[in-house]
Design a protein around this motif. Structure first.
Motif, PDB file in Angstrom:
ATOM      1  N   GLU A  16       0.844  -1.196   0.000  1.00 41.21           N
ATOM      2  CA  GLU A  16       0.000   0.000   0.000  1.00 41.21           C
ATOM      3  C   GLU A  16       0.878   1.245   0.000  1.00 41.21           C
TER       4      GLU A  16
ATOM      5  N   GLU B  93      -4.572   5.726  -3.373  1.00 44.95           N
ATOM      6  CA  GLU B  93      -5.870   5.073  -3.543  1.00 44.95           C
ATOM      7  C   GLU B  93      -6.062   4.062  -2.410  1.00 44.95           C
ATOM      8  N   GLU B  94      -7.188   4.123  -1.730  1.00 47.46           N
ATOM      9  CA  GLU B  94      -7.491   3.201  -0.631  1.00 47.46           C
ATOM     10  C   GLU B  94      -8.778   2.448  -0.941  1.00 47.46           C
ATOM     11  N   GLU B  95      -8.817   1.220  -0.488  1.00 46.90           N
ATOM     12  CA  GLU B  95     -10.024   0.428  -0.710  1.00 46.90           C
ATOM     13  C   GLU B  95     -11.166   0.948   0.154  1.00 46.90           C
TER      14      GLU B  95
ATOM     15  N   THR C  98      -9.535  14.161  -6.622  1.00 48.09           N
ATOM     16  CA  THR C  98      -9.338  14.314  -8.066  1.00 48.09           C
ATOM     17  C   THR C  98     -10.532  15.004  -8.718  1.00 48.09           C
TER      18      THR C  98
ATOM     19  N   ARG D 272      -8.862   9.840  -2.569  1.00 46.58           N
ATOM     20  CA  ARG D 272      -8.126  10.194  -3.785  1.00 46.58           C
ATOM     21  C   ARG D 272      -9.087  10.542  -4.926  1.00 46.58           C
ATOM     22  N   LYS D 273     -10.137   9.734  -5.092  1.00 46.21           N
ATOM     23  CA  LYS D 273     -11.118  10.010  -6.151  1.00 46.21           C
ATOM     24  C   LYS D 273     -11.858  11.327  -5.875  1.00 46.21           C
TER      25      LYS D 273
ATOM     26  N   SER E  49     -13.362   6.863  -2.312  1.00 46.21           N
ATOM     27  CA  SER E  49     -12.023   7.061  -1.759  1.00 46.21           C
ATOM     28  C   SER E  49     -11.638   8.537  -1.769  1.00 46.21           C
TER      29      SER E  49
END
Length: 453
Positions: free
Chosen positions: A3, A187-189, A79, A75-76, A73
């Motif tokens: 990770e 990015e994380e689940e 973004t 990150r998304k 997430s």
């Protein structure tokens, strides 16, 4: 696959840069209104949508933040927020018409509505407990310094270059924040934990839009139709929200929460109202350039920003009654001074009045929020915070619309546009002063209650 590391400080920096930019252009645009009215040949009631539609988008997106953060997430979300903000800024930097300018503001409002909660979520979930207080303070300082800088930033650029540079200069800043955020936030689940109450979101959006259009078109039949639509949507939201909660309205059963929420919202109304009235008055009536109008707002805004980090410490040491009570007195005195001196056009007295008012805001604004949230049970804190954040943005939009319509009525009702602006500005200030007196009365009344916080 190992990770990737979450670079907390850089992630806070990246989201903080976006949040700062969002709050900066919220107040930076207020000083450009006379210029925009001339450029696009629009009225006062039309130009206010530059701020109003931006705040409306934030007030719609903020209630969704809890769901978005739990199910998408970081990150998304970062973004999407960055891209929307960047596109919105580019659209406005090269806007060829008023509608295009509003489209850019819509995109910026959605982006800011995502970025602000995301910044504090990263602080609360990723920063170690021993550093969390400092980071929250930095986060709050970021969003309090930006409004202080906004009018000066907007005014100087409008006078020396042109208003589009308010956006053009932000493009490299947002590119840097995007690159830093993409590096820092891996990015994380995410396991989708819940579905959203889509009907509640729709009804809330229609309710806010309808009520806002009522205040924007108060003198037209459209405004009253919008009010009916808004009230029907409010009832539908209430019914649907009970089935699957989007905003937990049970917090309103607590009288202290409701009283201090109302006080907080009145301060927000006054802050947005005065940031509309003063720059426009000083440019239209006194013929002062936008740069000077922006500088006129700076001392008061800076005083308010400097008080923000320390007002909580004053509350911790002295209790809530003294800082809030003294703050109310300064706010009332400052606003009353504004009403008395605005038509004299004396810049020094207007600045002094604004600074006096902002001392009161600095002592009271964040503290009434603290008392309001402290008065409800711990398991309702997130719900209370969501209500504060959502209504804060919406009431700011309502305030801008209301003040614009009041000033606009006097501008159109008199053959002398300048005299109409002067009279309308004073009437708008008097109207908001009544709200300040009413909310202050109820807050001071709680000082005699025996509720412990």
């Amino acid at each position: 696959m190992s990770e990737k590391k979450f670079h907390v400080n850089l992630a806070v920096l990246a989201t903080g840069m976006m949040a700062f930019s969002g709050v900066l252009i919220e107040t930076a645009m207020n000083v450009t209104f006379p210029t925009l009215m001339e450029t696009f040949n629009i009225s006062t009631s039309q130009v206010q949508w530059v701020t109003t539609i931006y705040l409306l988008m934030i007030s719609i997106v903020v209630p969704l933040s809890s769901y978005l953060i739990k199910n998408i997430s970081r990150r998304k979300l970062f973004t999407v927020s960055s891209l929307l903000f960047l596109v919105g800024v580019v659209v406005d930097a090269f806007a060829g018409g008023f509608i295009m300018l509003l489209v850019g503001r819509v995109l910026q409002g959605i982006a800011t509505g995502i970025a602000l909660p995301l910044m504090f979520n990263i602080i609360l979930t990723k920063v170690p407990m021993e550093k969390r207080g400092m980071m929250i303070g930095i986060g709050n300082l970021t969003t309090s310094i930006a409004p202080a800088m906004g009018p000066t930033y907007g005014g100087v650029l409008t006078t020396t270059l042109d208003w589009t540079y308010i956006y053009k200069l932000l493009i490299p800043v947002l590119i840097v924040s995007t690159l830093v955020g993409l590096y820092a936030i891996p990015e994380e689940e995410i396991s989708v934990s819940d579905s959203i109450n889509a009907k509640a979101v729709l009804y809330l959006s229609v309710m806010f839009t309808g009520l806002l259009m009522f205040f924007s078109y108060l003198e037209q039949p459209l405004g009253w139709v919008a009010l009916v639509v808004g009230l029907i949507s409010a009832w539908l939201f209430y019914k649907t929200n009970k089935q699957k909660t989007l905003l937990n309205l049970v917090v309103f059963k607590n009288a202290w929460f409701t009283i201090y929420l109302m006080s907080f919202l009145v301060y927000q109304i006054l802050l947005l109202g005065v940031s509309f009235v003063l720059p426009n008055f000083i440019q239209i009536v006194q013929g002062v350039p936008a740069s000077n109008a922006g500088m006129m707002m700076f001392p008061g805004a800076l005083v308010g920003a400097l008080f923000a980090p320390v007002s909580g410490k004053i509350l911790d040491k002295l209790g809530f009654k003294k800082p809030i009570g003294v703050g109310i007195l300064f706010a009332i005195l400052g606003w009353l001074m504004l009403i008395m001196v605005i038509q004299t056009g004396n810049i020094a007295l207007i600045i002094l009045s604004h600074v006096t008012f902002m001392i009161g805001v600095g002592l009271s604004y964040s503290n009434v929020m603290t008392v309001g949230l402290s008065s409800i049970k711990e398991n309702l804190q997130d719900d209370g915070n969501a209500v504060f954040s959502t209504l804060q943005q919406f009431m700011g939009a309502i305030s801008t619309s209301f003040v614009a319509i009041v000033v606009g009525l006097f501008q159109s009702g008199k053959s002398d546009f300048i005299q109409g602006t002067s009279t309308g500005s004073k009437v708008a200030l008097i109207s908001l002063f009544v709200l300040l007196l009413i909310s202050s009365f109820f807050v001071i009344k709680t000082f005699k209650d025996k509720q412990n916080l």
